[in-house]
Design a protein around this motif. Structure first.
Motif, PDB file in Angstrom:
ATOM      1  N   HIS B 293     101.059  56.041 -28.404  1.00 41.03           N
ATOM      2  CA  HIS B 293      99.927  55.943 -29.320  1.00 41.03           C
ATOM      3  C   HIS B 293      98.685  56.270 -28.498  1.00 41.03           C
ATOM      4  O   HIS B 293      98.196  55.410 -27.762  1.00 41.03           O
ATOM      5  CB  HIS B 293      99.811  54.538 -29.912  1.00 41.03           C
ATOM      6  N   ALA B 308      95.821  56.649 -31.685  1.00 38.59           N
ATOM      7  CA  ALA B 308      95.629  55.217 -31.400  1.00 38.59           C
ATOM      8  C   ALA B 308      94.339  54.708 -32.019  1.00 38.59           C
ATOM      9  O   ALA B 308      93.352  55.440 -32.096  1.00 38.59           O
ATOM     10  CB  ALA B 308      95.594  54.989 -29.889  1.00 38.59           C
ATOM     11  N   ASP B 312      95.733  49.302 -31.512  1.00 33.02           N
ATOM     12  CA  ASP B 312      96.721  49.605 -30.472  1.00 33.02           C
ATOM     13  C   ASP B 312      96.309  49.015 -29.116  1.00 33.02           C
ATOM     14  O   ASP B 312      97.144  48.519 -28.366  1.00 33.02           O
ATOM     15  CB  ASP B 312      96.916  51.120 -30.353  1.00 33.02           C
TER      16      ASP B 312
END
Lengths: 421, 421
Positions: B293, B308, B312
């Motif tokens: 991510h 992301a 995250d």
């Protein structure tokens, strides 16, 4: 993990402390010591404005009919300011706790493991009355690399405001962030409550003061707390005691300075020596101006003895009063202590090594004295050079807290591409 | 200082633990080791009834549709019981923390000062799923002289009940009080709440488990708590990194065992080496089955990278996922870490001594790895021989907690009639 309100002057102060703490943590000793020396110099150079601000607090206290003994503790004059500055210079000379290696080893796979002391981060101190604590606490926190939030008594607000202004100027002059030292805004109890919920911003709160303040902080805080101070201390005079020694220790423990937490509040006497010991103890205590609150045996020994109730066993008098009981044996003394103690300091007077050993191993308090006065539980007496308080809890720090107790630790692990199988 | 309700089965249990703790504290090592050996023998001798009880829990879990991986963790068979008994025998061989002298000196006045390790008293452990923790925790607490209150998962209640019955019989057979080891009655959350308010009876609570359990205990408990476990760990690949080493460490930190707290959750890469490092890291992570991510730079490097968000950076995935960003320099990496870390473990990969030194001094986490995988933060890996959890708080214990972290200290001061001037 904070459930604290997002905005308030107190939380803003805590956020600024957090920023300052990040700057302080990696600084070498010389930088922190330089700031401390600048603080000491500034306190002396600006004595006049400090004393002037203090006069406001004193006038207010006097107008409010405050007792002279408390006004005396509140009062600053040039000599007292000079003594406070000298205390700061003393802190400069103490060993640096930051970076001390507590454990170190090379692991079988070649990884080098070190556990080192690091600052806690942001330390909040909640305290009463004496303005010298403001400077003491700031100096000890800065020496140990921590940013400090000072929440003093409202009765010393003008003094503390002046002192902190001087300290912050000195810190800046030494090239460190001013917010390393901050007074918590507001004189009401609300500012204490906000500190207590500033989890994630404040790393530890240390309440110093009366039992109700400490209880409030301990029970209501989501920030970790170090409990300090209440001292319901005991002296146990064993069957095998040297009675002259026992009288000296008892009188010293009770009457040398009754207002402090390491003064004795209860004496327990083995019944086998009660006939001989009680009259001597009663005379010596009476000579020292002490009122005895005793059980039946003590009452029988003198008409001056006031009958004791359970409340007496539980009370931290902090005055020229002592609770007194006769016990059938050492284990009964230990049982009494375990039931009633606040866990501060207990003393045994005995010539019997087995009795001393048993007392030491069974009593679960911060400090156990063998043939010595309870009054020795003190950072200065223990040779720590400084004291931020006496912890009566079991986690993190127990007993007099010096500079090492104002630190946490960090593991530093050094390898050369090590991965786990 | 307790505001706890006066009576309940949980508080009764805590009171009995307190009594047992008073008996355990002064015992010599041989007595405690004897009980541990009896526990190991009894676990082996009574394997059948343990496995039978466990089968009840397993059947219930299966009926409730529990995932096979969790059922596997719950399941006991004769081999696993034998392994648990072997772990107890291993604890017997560890150094005794109780009575260790941490500081000692003779004061200028002749007083002899010693600071010695003593048991904490009553330790409460709140944990989930695996029944082997029941025995581990009991063994470590008994070895360190503490009485233990075990509050396991309701899904392992039958197993824990059987295990604790076996352990208590063994403790009694060895001449120690059965209440040194107790299962907290009740399967509902109420029993956790009662433990949390048993201030004065329980000396410390150690929650081990999911983030919500830990948060509940930390925020609501008046009993002192040691916070364990959440690990949002970072790997920072510096400009001066050996890139082969960096790939190996990154893959190991993320994928060697993603479900544990010392697994990496975010990788930060210095922009000067991003062009060279990202493709290699992406290939290695993909080979290990890891989803990245990433920020824009990572997204540009591969269409497989998922964009992301702030969530995250904050997430402890505990899965084959990793957050990834490119940073302009080391200080930016440190700033990212300080903002998002849970304070568990961060790693730097670099050949530059100055960079390593700066990273170590600025990162304020439990453990900092230099050129080594985050996966090494572990009591076993650190050579402690045992681990009761990994503390991510700063007070009392920080990092993997072994036997010494299950103790407090006591000052013993010996004189010959010493009184204070």
């Amino acid at each position: 993990m904070s459930s604290a309100p997002q905005n308030s002057p107190v939380l803003e102060t805590a956020r600024r402390a957090r920023e300052a703490a990040a700057v302080l943590a990696p600084l070498p000793r010389t930088a922190r010591d330089g700031a401390l020396l600048a603080m000491a110099d500034a306190l002396e150079a600006r004595t006049a404005e400090i004393v002037e601000a203090n006069a406001e607090d004193v006038a207010k206290a006097r107008a409010a009919g405050t007792a002279e003994s408390i006004i005396d503790r509140l009062t600053l004059n040039p000599e007292r300011v000079a003594a406070i500055a000298a205390d700061v210079r003393h802190v400069v000379g103490l060993p640096d706790p930051v970076g001390e290696v507590l454990r170190g080893s090379t692991l079988p796979n070649g990884l080098e493991l070190r556990q080192i002391r690091v600052p806690l981060g942001v330390v909040g101190i909640i305290y009463e009355a004496r303005p010298n604590v403001t400077v003491d606490a700031a100096a000890l926190c800065l020496k140990s690399g921590n940013a400090v939030l000072l929440r003093g008594s409202s009765s010393a607000y003008a003094s503390n405001t002046a002192l902190v202004a001087v300290l912050r100027d000195a810190v800046v002059e030494a090239g460190l962030p001013a917010d390393a030292v901050q007074l918590v805004p507001g004189e009401s109890r609300d500012s204490v409550t906000e500190l207590m919920t500033a989890r994630g911003l404040v790393d530890v709160l240390i309440p110093r003061g009366g039992a109700s303040l400490i209880r409030t902080v301990v029970e209501g805080s989501t920030v970790p707390v170090i409990e300090t101070g209440t001292g319901n201390c005991h002296v146990y005079v064993d069957r095998a005691a040297d009675l002259d020694m026992a009288v000296d220790i008892l009188v010293n423990a009770k009457a040398q300075r009754p207002s402090v937490c390491n003064a004795a509040e209860t004496v327990l006497v083995h019944r086998d020596i009660a006939d001989e010991f009680l009259p001597r103890a009663l005379k010596a205590l009476a000579d020292a101006g002490v009122t005895v609150h005793g059980d039946e045996t003590w009452q029988e020994a003198s008409p001056e003895v006031v009958p004791a109730t359970d409340e007496d066993w539980a009370t931290e008098y902090l005055s020229y009063d002592i609770a007194a009981a006769v016990v059938p044996d050492l284990d009964a003394a230990v049982a009494h202590i375990r039931r009633w103690t606040s866990g501060h300091t207990e003393a045994v007077v005995t010539r019997d090594t087995a009795a001393a050993r048993r007392f030491v191993s069974l009593v679960d308090s911060t400090a156990v004295m063998v043939n010595a006065s309870t009054r020795f539980t003190d950072g200065g007496q223990f040779g720590f050079g400084a004291e931020i308080g006496i912890s009566t809890q079991k986690l993190h720090a127990r007993g007099p807290m010096g500079l090492p107790e104002l630190t946490s630790t960090k593991y530093v692990v050094t390898g050369d591409g090590h991965i786990r199988d």
